[in-house]
Write an enzyme that holds these catalytic residues in place. Structure first.
Site, short mmCIF file in Angstrom:
data_model
loop_
_atom_site.label_atom_id
_atom_site.label_comp_id
_atom_site.label_asym_id
_atom_site.label_seq_id
_atom_site.Cartn_x
_atom_site.Cartn_y
_atom_site.Cartn_z
N ILE A 1 0.82 -1.21 0.00
CA ILE A 1 0.00 0.00 0.00
C ILE A 1 0.85 1.26 0.00
O ILE A 1 0.39 2.32 -0.39
CB ILE A 1 -0.98 0.02 1.19
N ASP A 2 2.11 1.16 0.44
CA ASP A 2 2.99 2.34 0.53
C ASP A 2 3.52 2.81 -0.82
O ASP A 2 4.12 3.87 -0.92
CB ASP A 2 4.18 2.05 1.45
N GLY B 1 -7.77 17.57 -0.16
CA GLY B 1 -7.77 19.01 0.06
C GLY B 1 -7.14 19.40 1.38
O GLY B 1 -7.61 20.34 2.06
N ALA B 2 -6.07 18.71 1.76
CA ALA B 2 -5.40 19.03 3.02
C ALA B 2 -4.68 20.37 2.91
O ALA B 2 -4.40 20.87 1.81
CB ALA B 2 -4.40 17.93 3.37
N ARG C 1 -5.19 -0.48 5.69
CA ARG C 1 -4.91 -1.75 5.01
C ARG C 1 -6.18 -2.52 4.64
O ARG C 1 -6.18 -3.30 3.69
CB ARG C 1 -4.08 -2.67 5.90
#
Length: 359
Positions: free
Chosen positions: A133-134, A192-193, A271
């Site tokens: 996932i990374d 949108g951070a 995960r």
């Protein structure tokens, strides 16, 4: 022909789809498939079970495999095997592989390192499928699980933003990514951070506290009307999420007024869950490439998706190429230590948009 499939290391949504697709493709070609349980540990223990069964006219997948593709996690199980790190353990694994004509390894950097060792030390026929996932594996633009994890993060951040606006709060949300900040970078833009904190940026704790404090101060000052601040932080940034929030609160306490700062660590939530369409599709096309590779006699290679690097071995699928595992592992090391042009491009892009995120 008889091959084995194993999933190893951290689980990733889409692993089961890769197992399912590889089994279906192999069965159609008359290749028997066994599933090896708990990764390399199961290989050492010969803990495996049939994924295909005798059927009229040939082979067919077992019912468990046939219905597993939509599930997260791994139906074969996954584990990190300490015994496999040693030469004696790998020799035992190679001995077990004598019962098979090839092996598909689905996993991340450590899993692919193990596959490379089996091929080079013992001549095993091994093909790797990247699952992490990374998104920290070299020579491939994406790995199984990346898209699903990003969708989970964005959904969580959207929900956090809802409650943040209701109470005029700032949130620091920590996502996975110990060595690679890709999840942080990509989700910060999609959600949108206001800022993204990732290890590759290279700032120390004091610099991070100062910059985020300034961001929060500017966001809530005067008559801007801003109701929430969202900062996404990769776990690879050494300052723990709770300590960062504590230091920010101490720094800004005289100025915050009714504004509060909260920490949320998404952790292993990222995960889990069913894989997205993209992960199911990529996993299936990886599986086709892996079975084709083994059937052609190839070994010590990994299938890659839309590789950002020139080269690789072409396959009938224009989006899938095959790369020697030695090249994959070398590029992975560069990806993680910052020498890869891929990492450098990611960081440069985030630096370009850093001012935009906080507007």
């Amino acid at each position: 022909m008889r091959i084995g499939i194993l999933t190893s290391g951290g689980d990733a949504p889409g692993m089961n789809m890769a197992v399912r697709a590889a089994t279906l493709i192999a069965a159609q070609r008359g290749i028997e498939v066994v599933g090896i349980e708990r990764g390399y540990e199961g290989l050492l223990d010969r803990s495996w079970r049939a994924l295909t069964r005798k059927a009229e006219g040939g082979l067919a997948p077992t019912h468990e495999v046939d219905v597993s593709g939509h599930l997260g996690g791994s139906i074969l199980g996954s584990a990190r095997c300490k015994a496999f790190y040693g030469a004696e353990g790998r020799a035992r694994a190679a001995e077990a592989l004598r019962e098979l004509d090839g092996l598909v390894v689905i996993g991340g950097n450590g899993s692919l390192t193990g596959a490379h060792a089996l091929a080079t030390e013992h001549g095993a026929k091994v093909i790797g499928i990247p699952a992490s996932i990374d998104n920290d594996i070299g020579c491939t633009a994406s790995a199984i699980g990346v898209d699903s994890a990003l969708n989970t993060i964005v959904d969580a951040c959207d929900r956090i933003s809802d409650t943040a606006r209701a109470h005029r709060r700032a949130f620091v949300v920590e996502v996975m990514g110990r060595q690679s900040g890709y999840l942080c970078m990509a989700s910060a833009i999609a959600a949108g951070a206001d800022a993204a904190l990732f290890r590759e940026d290279g700032r120390d704790e004091d610099a991070i506290v100062a910059s985020v404090a300034d961001l929060i101060r500017r966001s809530f000052e005067g008559n801007r009307g801003k109701q929430r601040v969202l900062v996404i932080k990769a776990e690879g940034v050494e300052v723990p999420c709770t300590r960062l929030v504590r230091r920010l609160t101490e720094t800004l306490e005289p100025e915050l007024g009714e504004v509060s700062i909260r920490a949320t660590v998404l952790g292993h939530l990222v995960r889990g869950g069913n894989p997205t369409f993209l992960d199911r599709m990529i996993a299936s096309r990886f599986a086709l490439g892996a079975i084709d590779a083994l059937a052609s006699g190839a070994t010590d290679e990994m299938v890659a998706w839309q590789s950002p690097l020139p080269g690789g071995i072409a396959t009938p699928d224009r989006s899938v190429t095959r790369w020697p595992l030695a090249a994959v592992l070398e590029e992975t090391e560069k990806l993680l230590d910052g020498r890869s042009p891929v990492t450098q491009q990611r960081v440069a892009m985030m630096q370009r948009v850093s001012g935009v995120l906080s507007i």
